[in-house]
Design a protein around this motif. Structure first.
Motif, PDB file in Angstrom:
ATOM      1  N   ASP A  70       0.826  -1.208   0.000  1.00  0.00           N
ATOM      2  CA  ASP A  70       0.000   0.000   0.000  1.00  0.00           C
ATOM      3  C   ASP A  70       0.860   1.257   0.000  1.00  0.00           C
ATOM      4  OD1 ASP A  70       0.973  -0.499   2.537  1.00  0.00           O
ATOM      5  OD2 ASP A  70      -0.843   0.121   3.584  1.00  0.00           O
ATOM      6  N   GLY A  71       2.108   1.092  -0.423  1.00  0.00           N
ATOM      7  CA  GLY A  71       3.035   2.231  -0.507  1.00  0.00           C
ATOM      8  C   GLY A  71       3.895   2.119  -1.739  1.00  0.00           C
ATOM      9  N   GLY A  72       5.204   2.129  -1.538  1.00  0.00           N
ATOM     10  CA  GLY A  72       6.130   2.112  -2.667  1.00  0.00           C
ATOM     11  C   GLY A  72       6.571   0.739  -3.115  1.00  0.00           C
ATOM     12  N   GLY A  73       6.078  -0.304  -2.484  1.00  0.00           N
ATOM     13  CA  GLY A  73       6.420  -1.662  -2.893  1.00  0.00           C
ATOM     14  C   GLY A  73       7.764  -2.162  -2.404  1.00  0.00           C
ATOM     15  N   GLU A  74       8.378  -1.478  -1.437  1.00  0.00           N
ATOM     16  CA  GLU A  74       9.692  -1.891  -0.948  1.00  0.00           C
ATOM     17  C   GLU A  74       9.601  -3.194  -0.155  1.00  0.00           C
ATOM     18  OE1 GLU A  74       9.237   2.638  -0.531  1.00  0.00           O
ATOM     19  OE2 GLU A  74       8.090   0.840  -0.007  1.00  0.00           O
ATOM     20  N   PRO A  75      10.653  -4.005  -0.165  1.00  0.00           N
ATOM     21  CA  PRO A  75      10.673  -5.208   0.686  1.00  0.00           C
ATOM     22  C   PRO A  75      10.656  -4.807   2.162  1.00  0.00           C
ATOM     23  CG  PRO A  75      12.377  -5.321  -1.003  1.00  0.00           C
ATOM     24  CD  PRO A  75      11.847  -3.921  -1.024  1.00  0.00           C
ATOM     25  N   VAL A  76       9.943  -5.577   2.957  1.00  0.00           N
ATOM     26  CA  VAL A  76       9.856  -5.276   4.381  1.00  0.00           C
ATOM     27  C   VAL A  76      11.178  -5.619   5.060  1.00  0.00           C
ATOM     28  CG1 VAL A  76       8.975  -7.537   5.039  1.00  0.00           C
ATOM     29  CG2 VAL A  76       8.374  -5.543   6.419  1.00  0.00           C
ATOM     30  N   LYS A  77      11.498  -4.893   6.121  1.00  0.00           N
ATOM     31  CA  LYS A  77      12.714  -5.163   6.875  1.00  0.00           C
ATOM     32  C   LYS A  77      12.612  -6.504   7.598  1.00  0.00           C
ATOM     33  CE  LYS A  77      14.255  -0.400   7.716  1.00  0.00           C
ATOM     34  NZ  LYS A  77      13.288   0.354   6.881  1.00  0.00           N
ATOM     35  N   PRO A  78      13.743  -7.222   7.777  1.00  0.00           N
ATOM     36  CA  PRO A  78      13.701  -8.538   8.426  1.00  0.00           C
ATOM     37  C   PRO A  78      13.367  -8.428   9.904  1.00  0.00           C
ATOM     38  CG  PRO A  78      15.966  -7.890   8.002  1.00  0.00           C
ATOM     39  CD  PRO A  78      15.110  -6.873   7.313  1.00  0.00           C
ATOM     40  N   PHE A  79      12.789  -9.488  10.427  1.00  0.00           N
ATOM     41  CA  PHE A  79      12.487  -9.590  11.852  1.00  0.00           C
ATOM     42  C   PHE A  79      13.727 -10.115  12.575  1.00  0.00           C
ATOM     43  CE2 PHE A  79      11.185 -12.118  15.521  1.00  0.00           C
ATOM     44  CZ  PHE A  79      10.336 -11.248  16.192  1.00  0.00           C
ATOM     45  N   PRO A  80      14.201  -9.423  13.611  1.00  0.00           N
ATOM     46  CA  PRO A  80      15.418  -9.864  14.307  1.00  0.00           C
ATOM     47  C   PRO A  80      15.140 -10.992  15.291  1.00  0.00           C
ATOM     48  CG  PRO A  80      14.621  -7.829  15.277  1.00  0.00           C
ATOM     49  CD  PRO A  80      13.703  -8.133  14.117  1.00  0.00           C
ATOM     50  N   GLY A  81      15.991 -12.007  15.283  1.00  0.00           N
ATOM     51  CA  GLY A  81      15.805 -13.143  16.175  1.00  0.00           C
ATOM     52  C   GLY A  81      15.814 -12.773  17.645  1.00  0.00           C
ATOM     53  N   TRP A  82      16.619 -11.773  18.020  1.00  0.00           N
ATOM     54  CA  TRP A  82      16.688 -11.400  19.434  1.00  0.00           C
ATOM     55  C   TRP A  82      15.349 -10.870  19.943  1.00  0.00           C
ATOM     56  CZ3 TRP A  82      15.530  -6.340  20.413  1.00  0.00           C
ATOM     57  CH2 TRP A  82      15.769  -5.405  19.393  1.00  0.00           C
ATOM     58  N   LEU A  83      14.577 -10.207  19.063  1.00  0.00           N
ATOM     59  CA  LEU A  83      13.278  -9.688  19.490  1.00  0.00           C
ATOM     60  C   LEU A  83      12.307 -10.845  19.757  1.00  0.00           C
ATOM     61  CD1 LEU A  83      11.606  -7.180  20.046  1.00  0.00           C
ATOM     62  CD2 LEU A  83      11.036  -7.082  17.608  1.00  0.00           C
ATOM     63  N   GLY A  84      12.408 -11.892  18.964  1.00  0.00           N
ATOM     64  CA  GLY A  84      11.607 -13.082  19.224  1.00  0.00           C
ATOM     65  C   GLY A  84      11.952 -13.713  20.561  1.00  0.00           C
ATOM     66  N   GLU A  85      13.230 -13.734  20.896  1.00  0.00           N
ATOM     67  CA  GLU A  85      13.632 -14.302  22.191  1.00  0.00           C
ATOM     68  C   GLU A  85      13.145 -13.427  23.340  1.00  0.00           C
ATOM     69  OE1 GLU A  85      14.485 -16.519  25.097  1.00  0.00           O
ATOM     70  OE2 GLU A  85      14.662 -17.245  23.032  1.00  0.00           O
ATOM     71  N   TRP A  86      13.177 -12.099  23.174  1.00  0.00           N
ATOM     72  CA  TRP A  86      12.605 -11.222  24.198  1.00  0.00           C
ATOM     73  C   TRP A  86      11.127 -11.552  24.415  1.00  0.00           C
ATOM     74  CZ3 TRP A  86      14.273  -5.380  24.161  1.00  0.00           C
ATOM     75  CH2 TRP A  86      15.667  -5.289  24.313  1.00  0.00           C
ATOM     76  N   ALA A  87      10.413 -11.779  23.316  1.00  0.00           N
ATOM     77  CA  ALA A  87       8.988 -12.090  23.424  1.00  0.00           C
ATOM     78  C   ALA A  87       8.770 -13.423  24.126  1.00  0.00           C
ATOM     79  CB  ALA A  87       8.351 -12.099  22.037  1.00  0.00           C
ATOM     80  N   ARG A  88       9.544 -14.434  23.757  1.00  0.00           N
ATOM     81  CA  ARG A  88       9.396 -15.740  24.409  1.00  0.00           C
ATOM     82  C   ARG A  88       9.699 -15.644  25.906  1.00  0.00           C
ATOM     83  NH1 ARG A  88      11.139 -17.387  19.253  1.00  0.00           N
ATOM     84  NH2 ARG A  88      13.325 -17.012  19.775  1.00  0.00           N
ATOM     85  N   SER A  89      10.682 -14.855  26.256  1.00  0.00           N
ATOM     86  CA  SER A  89      11.014 -14.673  27.670  1.00  0.00           C
ATOM     87  C   SER A  89       9.856 -14.017  28.422  1.00  0.00           C
ATOM     88  CB  SER A  89      12.285 -13.831  27.801  1.00  0.00           C
ATOM     89  OG  SER A  89      12.601 -13.593  29.159  1.00  0.00           O
ATOM     90  N   ALA A  90       9.222 -13.028  27.794  1.00  0.00           N
ATOM     91  CA  ALA A  90       8.064 -12.374  28.420  1.00  0.00           C
ATOM     92  C   ALA A  90       6.909 -13.357  28.583  1.00  0.00           C
ATOM     93  CB  ALA A  90       7.633 -11.170  27.583  1.00  0.00           C
ATOM     94  N   VAL A  91       6.698 -14.220  27.589  1.00  0.00           N
ATOM     95  CA  VAL A  91       5.635 -15.223  27.704  1.00  0.00           C
ATOM     96  C   VAL A  91       5.927 -16.183  28.854  1.00  0.00           C
ATOM     97  CG1 VAL A  91       4.467 -17.139  26.555  1.00  0.00           C
ATOM     98  CG2 VAL A  91       4.968 -15.051  25.278  1.00  0.00           C
ATOM     99  N   ARG A  92       7.183 -16.578  29.009  1.00  0.00           N
ATOM    100  CA  ARG A  92       7.528 -17.462  30.130  1.00  0.00           C
ATOM    101  C   ARG A  92       7.179 -16.797  31.465  1.00  0.00           C
ATOM    102  NH1 ARG A  92      11.956 -18.866  26.597  1.00  0.00           N
ATOM    103  NH2 ARG A  92      13.315 -17.272  27.499  1.00  0.00           N
ATOM    104  N   ASP A  93       7.426 -15.492  31.573  1.00  0.00           N
ATOM    105  CA  ASP A  93       7.055 -14.785  32.797  1.00  0.00           C
ATOM    106  C   ASP A  93       5.537 -14.717  32.956  1.00  0.00           C
ATOM    107  OD1 ASP A  93       9.670 -14.414  33.453  1.00  0.00           O
ATOM    108  OD2 ASP A  93       9.736 -12.275  32.986  1.00  0.00           O
ATOM    109  N   ALA A  94       4.830 -14.521  31.837  1.00  0.00           N
ATOM    110  CA  ALA A  94       3.365 -14.461  31.899  1.00  0.00           C
ATOM    111  C   ALA A  94       2.770 -15.794  32.334  1.00  0.00           C
ATOM    112  CB  ALA A  94       2.806 -14.047  30.543  1.00  0.00           C
ATOM    113  N   VAL A  95       3.384 -16.891  31.915  1.00  0.00           N
ATOM    114  CA  VAL A  95       2.903 -18.218  32.301  1.00  0.00           C
ATOM    115  C   VAL A  95       2.935 -18.383  33.817  1.00  0.00           C
ATOM    116  CG1 VAL A  95       3.515 -20.670  32.270  1.00  0.00           C
ATOM    117  CG2 VAL A  95       3.399 -19.391  30.134  1.00  0.00           C
TER     118      VAL A  95
END
Length: 221
Positions: A79-104
């Motif tokens: 819906d813009g200029g058609g540029e490729p999206v920036k990659p998702f960093p693995g460290w951010l996924g690990e931060w999220a998994r760590s937060a889920v472990r705390d939520a559990v």
């Protein structure tokens, strides 16, 4: 992770919806903000989202891993200029998994229906709230995965309104999210309606160097 006089305890706001105050310390907040500023640069950087009816969101946004547009995902800014999206960093996924472990630990071992350490987080939305920006009640229903959503807050405090999967109206709970807080919602609350009716301009920690609010929402596609 907090220097408050009376630290705020983690709390279950609704079944499977857990507020984790002070989840990111000052160093982690600074590192995440620096990453957001890099991601905000073109190409495929921070943009104003136009809705199908022609209106514009007051929150500016960028995507990682896959590009979100109303209402779907793509590999490019369709819906813009058609540029490729920036990659998702693995460290951010690990931060999220760590937060889920705390939520559990707060919500119980079975509420999310998956092992917290194996959630394949691969996309994120970064939202910037300037003065007066808000987010209407909506639910995150464009993903194929039912893995918990993990949200990290930076900068100004906001009122986070968390409702139910049944509709946008009451009942809901208003939760103040401060810089460094995380919020996890999954299981029975994965498709709950939620929004941000207002922020508190100028309430960001002075040392962070941010006016406004940045919200990084991590998801599994």
């Amino acid at each position: 992770m907090s220097d408050e006089l009376f630290p705020r305890p983690a709390a279950e706001i609704a079944p499977g919806a857990v507020h984790l105050p002070g989840r990111l310390d000052e160093q982690a907040q600074a590192a995440l903000l620096a990453a957001c500023r890099r991601w905000a640069l073109p190409p495929a950087g921070l943009r104003t989202v136009r809705m199908p009816g022609g209106g514009e969101m007051s929150v500016r946004q960028l995507s990682l891993g896959r590009h979100w547009y109303p209402y779907g995902y793509a590999d490019t800014v369709v819906d813009g200029g058609g540029e490729p999206v920036k990659p998702f960093p693995g460290w951010l996924g690990e931060w999220a998994r760590s937060a889920v472990r705390d939520a559990v630990r707060v919500a119980g071992a079975d509420v999310y229906g998956t092992a917290p350490g194996t959630v394949p987080y691969d996309i994120a939305l970064v939202n910037f709230y300037g003065d007066g920006a808000r987010m209407g009640m909506h639910r995150d229903s464009d993903e194929r995965s039912d893995a918990p959503v993990v949200s990290f807050s930076l900068g100004d405090t906001c009122v986070f309104r968390f409702g139910t999967p049944e509709g946008r109206g009451r009942p809901w709970r208003d939760v103040p999210l401060r810089s460094g807080d995380a919020f996890v919602f999954g299981g029975p609350s994965r498709l709950a309606y939620h929004g941000v009716p207002r922020t508190e301009p100028g309430s960001a920690p002075p040392g962070l160097g941010l006016r406004g609010r940045v919200n990084v929402t991590v998801r599994a596609y």
